[in-house]
Design an enzyme around this catalytic site. Structure first.
Site, PDB file in Angstrom:
ATOM      1  CD  GLU A 193      -3.019   1.221   0.448  1.00 31.21           C
ATOM      2  OE1 GLU A 193      -3.704   0.185   0.380  1.00 31.21           O
ATOM      3  OE2 GLU A 193      -3.265   2.252  -0.193  1.00 31.21           O
TER       4      GLU A 193
ATOM      5  NE  ARG B 114      -6.469 -10.501   1.503  1.00 28.43           N
ATOM      6  CZ  ARG B 114      -5.908  -9.388   1.039  1.00 28.43           C
ATOM      7  NH1 ARG B 114      -5.308  -8.561   1.843  1.00 28.43           N
ATOM      8  NH2 ARG B 114      -5.931  -9.107  -0.260  1.00 28.43           N
TER       9      ARG B 114
ATOM     10  CG  HIS C   4      -7.754   3.544   1.925  1.00 29.15           C
ATOM     11  ND1 HIS C   4      -6.682   4.150   1.343  1.00 29.15           N
ATOM     12  CD2 HIS C   4      -7.682   2.219   1.616  1.00 29.15           C
ATOM     13  CE1 HIS C   4      -5.980   3.234   0.687  1.00 29.15           C
ATOM     14  NE2 HIS C   4      -6.563   2.048   0.835  1.00 29.15           N
TER      15      HIS C   4
ATOM     16  CG  HIS D  56      -2.185  20.702  30.946  1.00 26.99           C
ATOM     17  ND1 HIS D  56      -2.584  19.690  30.093  1.00 26.99           N
ATOM     18  CD2 HIS D  56      -3.266  21.497  31.092  1.00 26.99           C
ATOM     19  CE1 HIS D  56      -3.852  19.871  29.752  1.00 26.99           C
ATOM     20  NE2 HIS D  56      -4.296  20.964  30.339  1.00 26.99           N
TER      21      HIS D  56
HETATM   22  N1  LIG Z   1      -5.600  -1.203  -1.385  1.00 28.84           N
HETATM   23  C1  LIG Z   1      -6.740  -2.071  -1.638  1.00 28.84           C
HETATM   24  C2  LIG Z   1      -6.418  -3.455  -1.156  1.00 28.84           C
HETATM   25  C3  LIG Z   1      -7.357  -4.095  -0.240  1.00 28.84           C
HETATM   26  C4  LIG Z   1      -6.838  -5.377   0.305  1.00 28.84           C
HETATM   27  C5  LIG Z   1      -6.977  -5.505   1.749  1.00 28.84           C
HETATM   28  N2  LIG Z   1      -5.758  -5.887   2.399  1.00 28.84           N
HETATM   29  C6  LIG Z   1      -7.940  -1.499  -1.000  1.00 28.84           C
HETATM   30  O1  LIG Z   1      -7.883  -0.536  -0.285  1.00 28.84           O
HETATM   31  O2  LIG Z   1      -9.004  -1.957  -1.272  1.00 28.84           O
HETATM   32 ZN   LIG Z   2      -5.826   0.180   0.246  1.00 33.26          ZN
END
Ligand SMILES: N[C@@H](CCCC[NH3+])C(=O)O
Ligand SMILES: [Zn+2]
Length: 428
Positions: A58, A177, A240, A335
């Site tokens: 990512e 997965r 996200h 504080h």
């Molecule tokens: N970057 C992709 C991958 C998803 C896979 C989950 N680990 C998303 O946000 O959907």
């Molecule tokens: Zn993602």
């Protein structure tokens, strides 16, 4: 005796639990605070989750990211040493160098398991398995909008291919997965049947992904909780951060029974990224301190963040959890006084757990006399409470007019002490 000291009033972090209230103190059991996890909900995995670190997948989708092989190896090694359970790499189908790098990282023999992330097709799966990875993460969009405008496949077609791919990868002795993409804008019935089908096909984990950052913690909890009752395999989650819910969503997912969370260092990824590694651990250490401290080398976080920040040419934000410039700074008089007496008054995280320091601001119109007395002490100067109060008024008056630098304030403290030097004050 006025010697050179640290530039700011750093005071040593205390040992013990982050909030100092969930253990036994002076032989007496302290009451739990309301924000602490009570571990009464059996489905909650907030005290036993695993991290799938995706800075090298990512994170490579972050606007500034370019990793050469050496950099990838450095980051992968640092993350494995830090203790993350999995490291996810860019698809070997993306480019010849991506494939070569994936093979090279697999050969390092790191403690963390190595995964790569590919489209849910037999072609991609074959290339992925051939790299020598421990596991293959396959993904396909399931929302109507992605099906219409991205890959044009029906749910029936998706299901058929997913089952074939999952079975084949498992037959190769490799972990697999299956993740949907855009899970929170997908039809829930379609989604659950798909997950059920891949679970039956022998999938190790199913993945829920908030690809567009639309989900709230409540929606996450609901979906993951339902999914937990539908599949028997592990549940990975991916959030996200478009609306800054990525850490809260990961936490909600774990509470609902998810087992794995995707992270990246500093949260880098597509757009403004995903759940940050440091932010997630800050959240989790508050309720599961023993688990978090036993698994991850927290004192290495700053080093890893600095490494990645340097590679992708960004600054660590001032308000970054744990390592941000002001994450452990205390300014207001009220504080500072309490922090000097007992740091847990205004800190739920203990900087010493992370190898960083707290500091007390002592150069502003908000400064209180306790901070000034403490700073004088750091400069090797002994003053009475009365003198500290007097000196503080002087500093506040000046700070009302203009910003004071640390050196300015130190000079004011020093000259005040010279003027008010008692007989037994050590020589300057
Ligand atoms: N970057 C992709 C991958 C998803 C896979 C989950 N680990 C998303 O946000 O959907
Ligand atoms: Zn993602």
């Amino acid at each position: 005796m006025c010697s050179d000291h640290a530039p700011a009033a750093e005071i040593p972090a205390v040992n013990g639990t982050p909030n100092g209230t969930n253990g036994v103190t002076n032989g007496r059991r302290q009451p739990k605070l309301p924000y602490q996890q009570h571990h009464s909900d059996e489905r909650s995995n907030t005290g036993r989750f695993q991290i799938i670190e995706s800075t090298l997948r990512e994170g490579e989708q972050f606007a500034n990211a370019f990793y050469d092989t050496e950099t990838k190896i450095k980051i992968a090694t640092a993350l494995s040493d830090f203790g993350v359970e999995y490291i996810e790499l860019t698809s070997p189908v993306a480019s010849p160098q991506s494939r070569a790098d994936c093979e090279a990282i697999c050969k390092l023999g790191l403690k963390a398991k190595i995964l790569t992330h590919v489209r849910c097709t037999m072609e991609d799966a074959k290339v992925a398995v051939a790299t020598g990875v421990d596991g293959v993460d396959v993904v396909i969009g399931t929302s109507q909008i992605l099906r219409d405008h991205s890959h044009h496949k029906s749910m029936a077609e998706i299901t058929e291919t997913a089952i074939e791919v999952v079975k084949w990868i498992k037959s190769q002795g490799v972990e697999v997965r299956f993740s949907s993409e855009d899970s929170f804008r997908s039809n829930i019935v379609d989604l659950l049947s798909l997950y059920q089908a891949v679970d039956k096909a022998g999938c190790d984990r199913v993945g829920v992904a908030d690809t567009v950052g639309v989900a709230t913690p409540r929606q996450v909890y609901k979906l993951v909780r339902t999914l937990r009752d539908v599949v028997s395999c592990d549940i990975e989650t991916h959030f996200h951060n478009d609306t800054m819910c990525a850490v809260a969503n990961a936490h909600a997912a774990l509470e609902a029974g998810a087992t794995h969370v995707d992270t990246s260092v500093l949260g880098i990824g597509e757009r403004n990224g995903i759940t940050p590694l440091g932010g997630l651990l800050a959240r989790m250490i508050v309720e599961s301190p023993d688990y978090v401290k036993s698994r991850y080398k927290l004192a290495k976080l700053k080093e890893i963040e600095d490494l990645v920040a340097d590679v992708v040419q960004v600054n660590v934000p001032f308000n970054n959890p744990i390592t941000g410039y002001s994450a452990f700074s205390h300014k207001a008089g009220i504080h500072s006084k309490a922090i000097l007496a007992k740091p847990e008054t205004y800190e739920i995280l203990n900087p010493s757990d992370w190898g960083v320091k707290r500091w007390i601001h002592f150069s502003s119109r908000l400064t209180g006399w306790n901070a000034i007395k403490s700073r004088a002490g750091q400069l090797g100067l002994i003053i009475t409470d009365e003198q500290a109060k007097q000196l503080t008024q002087k500093i506040k008056a000046m700070a009302d007019v203009r910003p004071l630098a640390i050196d300015d304030t130190d000079s004011i403290i020093r000259s005040f002490c010279l003027e008010h030097q008692p007989e037994d004050q050590p020589d300057q």
